[in-house]
Scaffold this active site. Structure first.
Site, PDB file in Angstrom:
ATOM      1  N   HIS A   1      11.246   4.868  -7.130  1.00 57.49           N
ATOM      2  CA  HIS A   1      11.569   3.881  -8.158  1.00 57.49           C
ATOM      3  C   HIS A   1      11.696   4.511  -9.546  1.00 57.49           C
ATOM      4  CE1 HIS A   1      11.129   0.367  -5.551  1.00 57.49           C
ATOM      5  NE2 HIS A   1      10.092   0.985  -5.014  1.00 57.49           N
TER       6      HIS A   1
ATOM      7  N   ASP B   1       7.525  -4.737  -0.292  1.00 53.66           N
ATOM      8  CA  ASP B   1       8.800  -4.772   0.417  1.00 53.66           C
ATOM      9  C   ASP B   1       8.674  -5.488   1.755  1.00 53.66           C
ATOM     10  OD1 ASP B   1      10.237  -3.577  -1.559  1.00 53.66           O
ATOM     11  OD2 ASP B   1      10.339  -1.603  -0.629  1.00 53.66           O
TER      12      ASP B   1
ATOM     13  N   GLU C   1       7.122  -0.686   5.754  1.00 58.19           N
ATOM     14  CA  GLU C   1       7.275  -1.763   4.769  1.00 58.19           C
ATOM     15  C   GLU C   1       8.487  -2.656   5.043  1.00 58.19           C
ATOM     16  OE1 GLU C   1       7.653  -0.061   0.875  1.00 58.19           O
ATOM     17  OE2 GLU C   1       8.824   1.640   1.580  1.00 58.19           O
TER      18      GLU C   1
END
Length: 255
Positions: free
Chosen positions: A47, A177, A151
């Protein structure tokens, strides 16, 4: 420079370990976390866009304070994994792993022959060739950790096949997620999400793979410890810093 992976040893010996996700691209922040006595960090390169030089400095800062630095790559890309390991990371975290085949390729990317096909290099991880490189290759295969994140719904459904791959050293949850994958975004403590996490945890135990939880409330930590979980990521340093700064200000404003 390749050092003893104390995180791996603590997990093997059943010693509780605590880490943080690191999203601020700063060696100083890494050094502070180590001085605060955390066991490990996961430098986020999924990210956050950390440039290669900064990533290397962050890993170097972790080494200076006996903090184990893992790197979360953006995807299971062999070259991205290679660069993080050559910078000195002691482990790779891969998001959204969903199949045995994918997991097998990740392990191969993290390991030198005969366990994998990681490209040979005599840079800082190998102390620039100062010591015997053949011995370094063997030791790197022993010390480097491979950590998938489960996830997605597909990952949960395939979790046994994923965690039964030789070379998996720990599995990290990804409730955020995962909640989105189940159609309930950000409801990380929803019963459906919690059941999926428990399924992954139970499968990890069956496969003798340490499970790493991310408790989002004190009761989560209690529940996980009662289930025998001993590895925890206590959020990311941005959130920890923000809450501490806000509380610090409010302590004066309300006084």
């Amino acid at each position: 420079m390749l050092k003893e992976n104390t995180l791996k040893q603590k997990l093997k010996n059943g010693i509780p370990v605590f880490g943080l996700l690191v999203s601020i691209p700063s060696p100083l922040v890494v050094e502070m976390i180590g001085c605060a006595d955390y066991d490990f960090i996961i430098i986020d390169n999924e990210h956050v866009q950390v440039n290669p030089e900064t990533l290397e400095h962050m890993i170097r800062a972790a080494e200076a304070v006996d903090l184990i630095a893992l790197v979360r790559v953006s995807e299971p890309n062999a070259k991205e994994i290679l660069r993080a390991l050559d910078a000195g990371a002691l482990g790779i975290v891969v998001p959204q792993v969903e199949s045995r085949e994918q997991m097998e390729q990740i392990v191969r990317s993290c390991k030198y022959a005969p366990l994998g096909n990681r490209s040979l290099n005599s840079g800082r991880a190998g102390i620039f060739g100062k010591n015997d490189l053949a011995a370094y290759v063997q030791r790197a295969n022993e010390e480097i950790m491979v950590v998938p994140m489960i996830e997605t719904r597909a990952g949960v459904e395939q979790v046994h096949d994923i965690l039964s791959v030789p070379g998996v050293d720990m599995v990290l949850e990804g409730a955020a997620d995962l909640s989105q994958s189940y159609g309930i975004p950000w409801q990380t403590r929803h019963p459906v999400v919690k059941e999926a996490l428990r399924q992954v945890s139970a499968t990890a135990k069956q496969c003798d793979v340490p499970y790493c939880a991310i408790p989002r409330a004190p009761e989560d930590f209690t529940e996980w410890t009662e289930l025998g979980i001993q590895a925890f990521v206590l959020g990311d340093e941005r959130g920890v810093a923000f809450r501490a700064l806000k509380a610090h200000l409010q302590g004066f404003v309300q006084s």
